[in-house]
Write an enzyme that holds these catalytic residues in place. Sequence first.
Site, PDB file in Angstrom:
ATOM      1  N   VAL A  43      60.053  47.175  25.638  1.00 18.73           N
ATOM      2  CA  VAL A  43      59.962  46.583  24.300  1.00 18.73           C
ATOM      3  C   VAL A  43      61.146  45.644  24.072  1.00 18.73           C
ATOM      4  O   VAL A  43      61.011  44.600  23.438  1.00 18.73           O
ATOM      5  CB  VAL A  43      59.908  47.677  23.209  1.00 18.73           C
ATOM      6  CG1 VAL A  43      59.941  47.065  21.810  1.00 18.73           C
ATOM      7  CG2 VAL A  43      58.663  48.539  23.380  1.00 18.73           C
ATOM      8  N   CYS A  44      62.307  46.003  24.601  1.00 22.20           N
ATOM      9  CA  CYS A  44      63.540  45.249  24.355  1.00 22.20           C
ATOM     10  C   CYS A  44      63.417  43.754  24.664  1.00 22.20           C
ATOM     11  O   CYS A  44      63.796  42.932  23.826  1.00 22.20           O
ATOM     12  CB  CYS A  44      64.704  45.861  25.126  1.00 22.20           C
ATOM     13  SG  CYS A  44      65.019  47.585  24.691  1.00 22.20           S
ATOM     14  N   PRO A  45      62.883  43.357  25.827  1.00 26.38           N
ATOM     15  CA  PRO A  45      62.822  41.915  26.082  1.00 26.38           C
ATOM     16  C   PRO A  45      61.896  41.178  25.120  1.00 26.38           C
ATOM     17  O   PRO A  45      62.143  40.016  24.787  1.00 26.38           O
ATOM     18  CB  PRO A  45      62.340  41.803  27.526  1.00 26.38           C
ATOM     19  CG  PRO A  45      61.792  43.128  27.883  1.00 26.38           C
ATOM     20  CD  PRO A  45      62.441  44.133  26.984  1.00 26.38           C
ATOM     21  N   LEU A  96      64.016  40.767  21.884  1.00 23.38           N
ATOM     22  CA  LEU A  96      65.096  39.805  22.088  1.00 23.38           C
ATOM     23  C   LEU A  96      64.551  38.385  22.186  1.00 23.38           C
ATOM     24  O   LEU A  96      65.147  37.447  21.647  1.00 23.38           O
ATOM     25  CB  LEU A  96      65.914  40.188  23.315  1.00 23.38           C
ATOM     26  CG  LEU A  96      66.746  41.464  23.126  1.00 23.38           C
ATOM     27  CD1 LEU A  96      67.156  42.040  24.475  1.00 23.38           C
ATOM     28  CD2 LEU A  96      67.949  41.210  22.240  1.00 23.38           C
TER      29      LEU A  96
END
Length: 188
Positions: free
Chosen positions: A47-49, A52
């Site tokens: 999920v992080c990329p 970001l």
Amino acid sequence: MGIIGSQLKPFTATAYKKGEKFLDVTEQDVAGKWAVFFFYPADFTFVCPTELEDLGEHYGQLQKLGVEVYAVSTDTHFSHKAWADSSDRIGKLTFPFLGDQNHTLANNFGVLREGQGLADRATFVVDPDGVIQLVEITSEGVGRNANELVRKIRAAQYVRANPGQVCPAAWEEGEETLAPSLDLVGKL
């Protein structure tokens, strides 16, 4: 005391920033400016990329509002660089990625997952006086929306610039605000 209205605590972190490689960042670098501390659990994850990248697509808007963005995870600045070098999504981002391997920032903001060494998925907006004005924390599988973050920052900046005014739900820049008073009690 809750985190809203609390003061940014001292920190020192090394960041990876595209084009500048590594730089040291402290609370003094944030003083006098609006700042977003965008915590995410870990580099090289799922999920992080996407979050970001979404934040990166709004970075120009945030800069025009006088806001600096700091992505933060408990990874090192070396890991941040390796991730940027290997991921098209991360490699195009130009805001600093703070390494928090000592957990100073995650502890300062109260988002370190006990026993895991990872930060929660959390966003903090700090005003030019170093006061935390906005907080958003979501569960592991729920990504954040940078468009909503921009809206909330505009509202926080409006309220700061217009004492005695507040922004109602879903307020957008240019819309009516409210002036809390006894006259409004029970009429909304």
